[in-house]
Design a protein around this motif. Structure first.
Motif, PDB file in Angstrom:
ATOM      1  N   ARG A 161      12.355  10.487  -4.686  1.00 55.20           N
ATOM      2  CA  ARG A 161      11.577   9.285  -4.354  1.00 55.20           C
ATOM      3  C   ARG A 161      10.502   9.596  -3.321  1.00 55.20           C
ATOM      4  O   ARG A 161       9.389   9.097  -3.408  1.00 55.20           O
ATOM      5  N   ARG A 162      10.831  10.455  -2.332  1.00 52.37           N
ATOM      6  CA  ARG A 162       9.827  10.855  -1.339  1.00 52.37           C
ATOM      7  C   ARG A 162       8.679  11.602  -2.009  1.00 52.37           C
ATOM      8  O   ARG A 162       7.517  11.398  -1.681  1.00 52.37           O
ATOM      9  N   GLN A 163       9.009  12.476  -2.983  1.00 55.92           N
ATOM     10  CA  GLN A 163       7.969  13.221  -3.680  1.00 55.92           C
ATOM     11  C   GLN A 163       7.075  12.284  -4.488  1.00 55.92           C
ATOM     12  O   GLN A 163       5.845  12.430  -4.493  1.00 55.92           O
ATOM     13  N   VAL A 164       7.676  11.315  -5.168  1.00 59.89           N
ATOM     14  CA  VAL A 164       6.893  10.341  -5.931  1.00 59.89           C
ATOM     15  C   VAL A 164       6.017   9.527  -4.983  1.00 59.89           C
ATOM     16  O   VAL A 164       4.845   9.288  -5.261  1.00 59.89           O
ATOM     17  N   ALA A 165       6.570   9.121  -3.849  1.00 58.59           N
ATOM     18  CA  ALA A 165       5.782   8.360  -2.877  1.00 58.59           C
ATOM     19  C   ALA A 165       4.609   9.192  -2.368  1.00 58.59           C
ATOM     20  O   ALA A 165       3.496   8.672  -2.226  1.00 58.59           O
ATOM     21  N   ASP A 166       4.841  10.473  -2.130  1.00 61.46           N
ATOM     22  CA  ASP A 166       3.751  11.352  -1.689  1.00 61.46           C
ATOM     23  C   ASP A 166       2.677  11.467  -2.763  1.00 61.46           C
ATOM     24  O   ASP A 166       1.477  11.439  -2.461  1.00 61.46           O
ATOM     25  N   MET A 167       3.090  11.586  -4.018  1.00 64.19           N
ATOM     26  CA  MET A 167       2.113  11.682  -5.109  1.00 64.19           C
ATOM     27  C   MET A 167       1.327  10.388  -5.247  1.00 64.19           C
ATOM     28  O   MET A 167       0.110  10.410  -5.434  1.00 64.19           O
ATOM     29  N   LEU A 168       2.015   9.260  -5.148  1.00 65.89           N
ATOM     30  CA  LEU A 168       1.320   7.971  -5.212  1.00 65.89           C
ATOM     31  C   LEU A 168       0.305   7.847  -4.084  1.00 65.89           C
ATOM     32  O   LEU A 168      -0.810   7.365  -4.299  1.00 65.89           O
ATOM     33  N   GLU A 169       0.683   8.277  -2.895  1.00 65.88           N
ATOM     34  CA  GLU A 169      -0.240   8.217  -1.761  1.00 65.88           C
ATOM     35  C   GLU A 169      -1.466   9.086  -2.020  1.00 65.88           C
ATOM     36  O   GLU A 169      -2.593   8.698  -1.731  1.00 65.88           O
ATOM     37  N   MET A 170      -1.259  10.266  -2.603  1.00 65.12           N
ATOM     38  CA  MET A 170      -2.369  11.161  -2.889  1.00 65.12           C
ATOM     39  C   MET A 170      -3.311  10.543  -3.930  1.00 65.12           C
ATOM     40  O   MET A 170      -4.526  10.549  -3.772  1.00 65.12           O
ATOM     41  N   VAL A 171      -2.749   9.984  -4.993  1.00 61.83           N
ATOM     42  CA  VAL A 171      -3.572   9.342  -6.019  1.00 61.83           C
ATOM     43  C   VAL A 171      -4.320   8.151  -5.426  1.00 61.83           C
ATOM     44  O   VAL A 171      -5.505   7.949  -5.701  1.00 61.83           O
ATOM     45  N   HIS A 172      -3.645   7.383  -4.591  1.00 63.26           N
ATOM     46  CA  HIS A 172      -4.285   6.231  -3.939  1.00 63.26           C
ATOM     47  C   HIS A 172      -5.484   6.684  -3.107  1.00 63.26           C
ATOM     48  O   HIS A 172      -6.568   6.096  -3.186  1.00 63.26           O
ATOM     49  N   ARG A 173      -5.303   7.734  -2.314  1.00 67.22           N
ATOM     50  CA  ARG A 173      -6.397   8.233  -1.479  1.00 67.22           C
ATOM     51  C   ARG A 173      -7.558   8.737  -2.334  1.00 67.22           C
ATOM     52  O   ARG A 173      -8.728   8.508  -1.999  1.00 67.22           O
ATOM     53  N   LEU A 174      -7.253   9.420  -3.425  1.00 67.37           N
ATOM     54  CA  LEU A 174      -8.312   9.909  -4.318  1.00 67.37           C
ATOM     55  C   LEU A 174      -9.107   8.747  -4.907  1.00 67.37           C
ATOM     56  O   LEU A 174     -10.338   8.779  -4.945  1.00 67.37           O
ATOM     57  N   GLU A 175      -8.399   7.716  -5.358  1.00 70.82           N
ATOM     58  CA  GLU A 175      -9.089   6.553  -5.932  1.00 70.82           C
ATOM     59  C   GLU A 175      -9.908   5.822  -4.874  1.00 70.82           C
ATOM     60  O   GLU A 175     -11.009   5.352  -5.164  1.00 70.82           O
ATOM     61  N   GLN A 176      -9.374   5.723  -3.661  1.00 71.11           N
ATOM     62  CA  GLN A 176     -10.123   5.091  -2.578  1.00 71.11           C
ATOM     63  C   GLN A 176     -11.396   5.882  -2.301  1.00 71.11           C
ATOM     64  O   GLN A 176     -12.469   5.314  -2.116  1.00 71.11           O
ATOM     65  N   ALA A 177     -11.285   7.209  -2.265  1.00 67.96           N
ATOM     66  CA  ALA A 177     -12.453   8.052  -2.004  1.00 67.96           C
ATOM     67  C   ALA A 177     -13.484   7.899  -3.119  1.00 67.96           C
ATOM     68  O   ALA A 177     -14.691   7.843  -2.852  1.00 67.96           O
ATOM     69  N   GLU A 178     -13.026   7.816  -4.357  1.00 66.56           N
ATOM     70  CA  GLU A 178     -13.945   7.609  -5.484  1.00 66.56           C
ATOM     71  C   GLU A 178     -14.659   6.277  -5.358  1.00 66.56           C
ATOM     72  O   GLU A 178     -15.861   6.178  -5.567  1.00 66.56           O
ATOM     73  N   ARG A 179     -13.928   5.224  -5.006  1.00 63.97           N
ATOM     74  CA  ARG A 179     -14.541   3.900  -4.841  1.00 63.97           C
ATOM     75  C   ARG A 179     -15.574   3.923  -3.730  1.00 63.97           C
ATOM     76  O   ARG A 179     -16.641   3.364  -3.866  1.00 63.97           O
ATOM     77  N   HIS A 180     -15.232   4.527  -2.602  1.00 62.51           N
ATOM     78  CA  HIS A 180     -16.167   4.582  -1.479  1.00 62.51           C
ATOM     79  C   HIS A 180     -17.368   5.449  -1.831  1.00 62.51           C
ATOM     80  O   HIS A 180     -18.473   5.173  -1.399  1.00 62.51           O
ATOM     81  N   GLY A 181     -17.144   6.488  -2.611  1.00 66.29           N
ATOM     82  CA  GLY A 181     -18.251   7.331  -3.052  1.00 66.29           C
ATOM     83  C   GLY A 181     -19.209   6.578  -3.944  1.00 66.29           C
ATOM     84  O   GLY A 181     -20.423   6.702  -3.831  1.00 66.29           O
ATOM     85  N   GLU A 182     -18.664   5.751  -4.845  1.00 67.68           N
ATOM     86  CA  GLU A 182     -19.501   4.946  -5.727  1.00 67.68           C
ATOM     87  C   GLU A 182     -20.337   3.953  -4.945  1.00 67.68           C
ATOM     88  O   GLU A 182     -21.492   3.735  -5.214  1.00 67.68           O
ATOM     89  N   HIS A 183     -19.719   3.317  -3.947  1.00 68.47           N
ATOM     90  CA  HIS A 183     -20.410   2.298  -3.159  1.00 68.47           C
ATOM     91  C   HIS A 183     -21.239   2.912  -2.039  1.00 68.47           C
ATOM     92  O   HIS A 183     -22.206   2.326  -1.591  1.00 68.47           O
ATOM     93  N   GLY A 184     -20.857   4.097  -1.591  1.00 67.48           N
ATOM     94  CA  GLY A 184     -21.557   4.724  -0.490  1.00 67.48           C
ATOM     95  C   GLY A 184     -22.935   5.263  -0.882  1.00 67.48           C
ATOM     96  O   GLY A 184     -23.806   5.433  -0.058  1.00 67.48           O
ATOM     97  N   ASP A 185     -23.156   5.529  -2.174  1.00 69.82           N
ATOM     98  CA  ASP A 185     -24.432   6.077  -2.626  1.00 69.82           C
ATOM     99  C   ASP A 185     -25.505   5.004  -2.770  1.00 69.82           C
ATOM    100  O   ASP A 185     -26.655   5.325  -2.999  1.00 69.82           O
ATOM    101  N   GLU A 186     -25.125   3.728  -2.654  1.00 71.79           N
ATOM    102  CA  GLU A 186     -26.086   2.635  -2.859  1.00 71.79           C
ATOM    103  C   GLU A 186     -27.037   2.481  -1.679  1.00 71.79           C
ATOM    104  O   GLU A 186     -28.115   1.971  -1.826  1.00 71.79           O
ATOM    105  N   GLY A 187     -26.618   2.866  -0.462  1.00 75.90           N
ATOM    106  CA  GLY A 187     -27.400   2.613   0.759  1.00 75.90           C
ATOM    107  C   GLY A 187     -28.368   3.622   0.989  1.00 75.90           C
ATOM    108  O   GLY A 187     -29.375   4.028   0.994  1.00 75.90           O
TER     109      GLY A 187
END
Length: 161
Positions: free
Chosen positions: A135-161
């Protein structure tokens, strides 16, 4: 005849009156089952801390029949709901706490909706079958995927300015 609307804004503004504030806490801070606390449950929990208060007195406060609780009762009610006593007395504290509670309520609703989906239920069932380490390993993987998706979202929105 004098116009009293320029006086105490907390008393004149219904959303800021003691009754409205207390009822907002009852409606917003609910136990796991999702139904609001009963007056009797709140009174029982407060009495267990050594402060004497009755369900009927809480009912009177919630109905506006009583609107000037003692400091001891105000503190006990604030403690029960996990808010500072100033929530009932200070407009800025009230607004800050109300905003945070509304954010939490929206997040809880979002989590309830997510939990109702088949994908999330299947993930939870599978996770329940795993060892603690798994369960700890799955939680770590979920956290990693979450951070990657957050970075992608911020990258998409960060290029507009």
């Amino acid at each position: 005849m004098m116009d009293h609307t320029d006086g105490d804004t907390c008393a004149d503004d219904p959303r800021r009156g003691f009754t409205a504030k207390l009822n907002f806490l009852f409606a917003t801070i609910v136990p796991a089952g999702g139904r609001e606390y009963s007056n009797a449950r709140v009174a029982g929990a407060i009495c267990a801390t050594g402060v004497q208060i009755s369900p009927s007195y809480i009912w009177e406060l919630r109905k506006g029949r009583k609107d000037n609780p003692t400091l001891k009762h105000l503190q006990a009610l604030a403690d029960f709901f996990g808010v500072p006593p100033a929530y009932f007395l200070d407009a800025a504290t009230h607004d800050r706490v109300t905003h945070r509670l509304e954010q939490l309520r929206a997040e809880q609703q979002r989590l309830r909706e997510l939990a109702a989906t088949n994908e999330v239920q299947m993930m939870a069932l599978r996770a329940g079958e795993l060892s603690s380490k798994g369960r700890r390993q799955v939680a770590d993987m979920l956290e990693m995927v979450h951070r990657l998706e957050q970075a992608e979202r911020h990258g998409e929105h960060g290029d507009e300015g």
